[in-house]
Scaffold this active site. Structure first.
Site, PDB file in Angstrom:
ATOM      1  N   SER A   1     -47.157 -12.277  49.832  1.00 14.72           N
ATOM      2  CA  SER A   1     -46.100 -12.180  51.275  1.00 14.72           C
ATOM      3  C   SER A   1     -44.825 -11.908  51.203  1.00 14.72           C
ATOM      4  CB  SER A   1     -46.290 -13.419  51.464  1.00 14.72           C
ATOM      5  OG  SER A   1     -48.370 -13.771  51.905  1.00 14.72           O
TER       6      SER A   1
ATOM      7  N   GLU B   1       1.262  -1.362   0.235  1.00 18.91           N
ATOM      8  CA  GLU B   1      -0.075  -0.548   0.150  1.00 18.91           C
ATOM      9  C   GLU B   1       0.998   1.427  -0.330  1.00 18.91           C
ATOM     10  OE1 GLU B   1      -3.482   0.608  -0.277  1.00 18.91           O
ATOM     11  OE2 GLU B   1      -3.858  -1.551  -0.283  1.00 18.91           O
TER      12      GLU B   1
END
Length: 687
Positions: free
Chosen positions: A364, A94
């Site tokens: 409860s 590149e």
């Protein structure tokens, strides 16, 4: 020879002088502009190197359990986590002069211009790695002069403010490799099923050739073109003296094994739990949605994968024919860390999280909070109240309330608080609630970490104000750890894209309840499973007590629309809720028992292999054997006795005399002991 007339010579000299002056001015202006551009770039400072990255979620053991997925796979890998072969291959193909130029390769640009002129079209690119990185970070790929200028400007800023290593690392993490994979790590996992650091020369050279044209050079789409491109990459590496001729030939001849699927996460683990983690990132850490989705975070959670698997397994035992829903939450009571969470039977059908979002009546299961408040106000496990049908009047007689016990069963006499909680006597609870004052339970619930709105009404003692399951499990965790404050913790640590720790949970021990009273309350909750406390009805945990192999404390709860079971050991606390989303009544008898059975199964499987621990008594409590019915000290004449704990100084001192018969009924236990025949005393150790 013909001489130029003086006037013509003077005119030519004038033009040359003007051209030189204009050229000098032009060059000066160009220099000033260029200098100004450089100064401006320096003043602006380094451009942010933030790119979209997938956020990863980890379990407590460090395994990846999930990731954000917007159609792109992006993971950040430092240079030490990328194969040196891939780094060299990328530079070679590149940007050969990457380490020596200042962002622009002038020689390469000139060569590209000549090639384009000869071909009369754009046939050769000259972008450096820095230019490509600038384009990937900040710009699109349109071919306008504005874009080209911005690309050059960002290139200058990158080169001025970042090292070559930082630029190359950024490039390797943002370049597109096709098939939705951005960056070397995502591409390595997709093409070869391995991390970027483990790539071979053959694999690295193949990968480095793809960004030139992902649709053309993907080995999965066109292996022939990909191999041709690989050869170019290897030749470039050879020309840069990165590899030898022999290495090049060997890499070309090596057969590659291609995977073709994204790794990291294939199936989403614990989706309800992960949703709760994302909510915690927003509400507790104040991280915005975009950062959560695309910020490349690493979120280390508290999830125990084994516990989660067990939770999902036990919840799946609910028959598929039943439309009832369920949730389960499990926490470490010592730290508040959520170990497992399931918010429904099927996430794909309904992502609504019933563990963290649903507000339901706890029934409860609210009573332990009430009775802890009672302990603070002078009650003891031996405090007695009458259990009978009772109508309570309030508002100066303008209103009344008549609670009922399950199946309308009552003791029709006095029972102790220890027995009342084991049998879940509603009359005892409402009497206690009204004695303490209705606001007392609201305040106590808030101390236990419950934030849901609660109405200070008589029925609050029976759990008529809605709460979230995770709140209730957290409240029980506070009892389980001896009264120390905990909060549900989903996240242990968060790292940003750079690997910097931006959150690290630290435990802060804060005693918010009285440790002695918390222990007494816990011991009373063990009575839910102890049939010694059976009275006018059986203890509420009797249906599952045979399944339990270690000491547990817990409480069940039920309303017409909700069924609960919450309980704990010193190591683990878990809560199960079952019910219908629309608040439909639970009428099928079997469905009313789901919560207890699921809880018992989860706790036994979740604690398998761990030592069976008892709850450790605190220094200021004392345990004595009492008659479960009267709450007084038990004697040999009592048909049953139970070891019961009290805060020192509140334990009973009177012996039970209810079970002595005939003329001896008035004798004290000490006198009764003196009357015992000598042979019974001798044989007592052998029963």
């Amino acid at each position: 020879m013909e001489l130029i007339p003086s006037e013509r010579f003077k005119r030519t000299t004038k033009y040359v002088r003007a051209f030189i002056i204009l050229a000098t001015i032009g060059l000066t202006i160009l220099f000033v502009l260029l200098l100004s551009l450089l100064v401006y770039a320096k003043i602006l400072g380094p451009p942010p190197l933030v790119v979209p990255q997938s956020t990863l979620y980890y379990s407590d053991s460090g395994n990846v359990i999930g990731e954000t997925d917007n159609g792109q796979k992006r993971y950040w890998a430092g240079m030490e986590s990328i194969s040196p072969q891939l780094i060299k291959a990328t530079v070679a193909v590149e940007d050969r002069q990457f380490y020596t130029h200042k962002g622009f390769d002038i020689k390469r640009i000139g060569g590209a211009i000549l090639a384009d002129i000869r071909a009369r079209s754009k046939v050769q690119g000259a972008s450096t790695i820095t230019q490509q990185y600038a384009r990937n970070l900040f710009l699109g790929h349109d071919k306008t002069w504005t874009r080209k200028f911005n690309e050059a400007f960002y290139t200058i800023r990158l080169e001025m403010n970042y090292s070559k290593k930082e630029i190359l690392e950024g490039y390797l993490n943002t370049i597109y490799y096709g098939h939705g994979a951005y960056g070397a790590q995502a591409a390595s996992q997709y093409y070869f099923g391995k991390d970027a650091k483990d790539l071979t020369l053959s694999e690295a050279s193949m990968l480095a050739g793809i960004p030139k044209g992902p649709s053309n050079y993907s080995p999965l789409d066109n292996l022939e073109k990909a191999k041709s491109r690989q050869q170019i990459v290897l030749r470039a590496m050879k020309n840069k003296n990165y590899i030898s001729e022999a290495n090049m030939d060997k890499a070309l001849q090596t057969a590659l094994t291609l995977k073709g699927e994204h790794g990291t996460v294939t199936n989403k683990t614990a989706p309800y739990f992960q949703d709760a983690v994302k909510q915690a990132l927003k509400s507790q850490l104040h991280i915005d949605d975009r950062t959560i989705e695309l910020g490349g975070l690493k979120v280390y959670t508290t999830l125990d994968e084994k516990q989660q698997d067990i939770a999902e397994e036990v919840l799946s035992t609910i028959p598929k024919s039943s439309n009832i829903q369920a949730s389960i939450v499990a926490m470490d009571p010592g730290t508040g860390e959520v170990r497992a969470l399931v918010g429904g039977k099927d996430y794909t059908e309904s992502p609504f999280n019933r563990a963290t979002q649903a507000v339901r009546q706890p029934g409860s299961t609210m009573k332990p909070l009430l009775y802890y408040s009672a302990l603070e106000n002078g009650f003891t496990p031996s405090t007695t109240l009458k259990s009978e049908t009772t109508t309570f009047s309030f508002d100066d007689g303008h209103s009344s309330y008549t609670p009922h016990n399950y199946n309308h069963q009552y003791a029709e006499g006095e029972i102790t608080m220890a027995q009342a909680i084991a049998l879940s006597d509603n009359i005892f609870a409402v009497k206690t609630h009204l004695f303490l004052g209705e606001q007392s339970l609201v305040d106590t619930a808030h101390r236990f970490g419950i934030t849901s709105k609660m109405d200070a009404v008589p029925s609050l003692a029976l759990g008529t104000s809605g709460v979230r399951a995770i709140e209730m499990v957290n409240a029980y965790s506070i009892l389980a750890n001896g009264g120390k404050k905990v909060e549900p913790i989903f996240i242990k640590k968060v790292e940003n894209q750079k690997g910097e720790v931006i959150f690290d949970h630290t435990k802060k021990a804060e005693q918010i309840l009285d440790a002695d009273k918390a222990f007494v309350m816990t011991e009373m909750l063990t009575g839910v499973f102890d049939e010694t406390l059976n009275g006018y009805t059986k203890v509420t945990g009797s249906t599952i007590s045979s399944q339990l192999t270690r000491p547990y404390a817990g409480k069940s709860g039920s309303t017409s629309t909700d069924s609960w079971m919450i309980g704990y050991t010193p190591q683990l606390v878990a809560g199960v809720w079952t019910g219908y989303d629309q608040g439909k009544k639970i009428e099928v008898p079997a469905e009313k028992s789901y919560a207890k059975k699921i809880w018992a199964s989860y706790m036994e499987k979740g604690l398998q292999g761990q030592p069976a621990k008892s709850f450790k008594e605190t220094e200021n409590v004392i345990g004595v054997y009492v008659n479960p019915e009267s709450g007084k000290l038990a004697t040999k004449a009592c048909p049953a006795s139970r070891l019961t704990y009290y805060v020192k100084g509140t334990e009973p001192v009177e012996y039970c005399a209810e079970h002595f018969k005939g003329k001896n009924s008035k004798r004290t236990p000490k006198e009764e002991e003196q009357k015992t025949p000598w042979y019974k005393k001798v044989l007592k150790p052998w029963g």
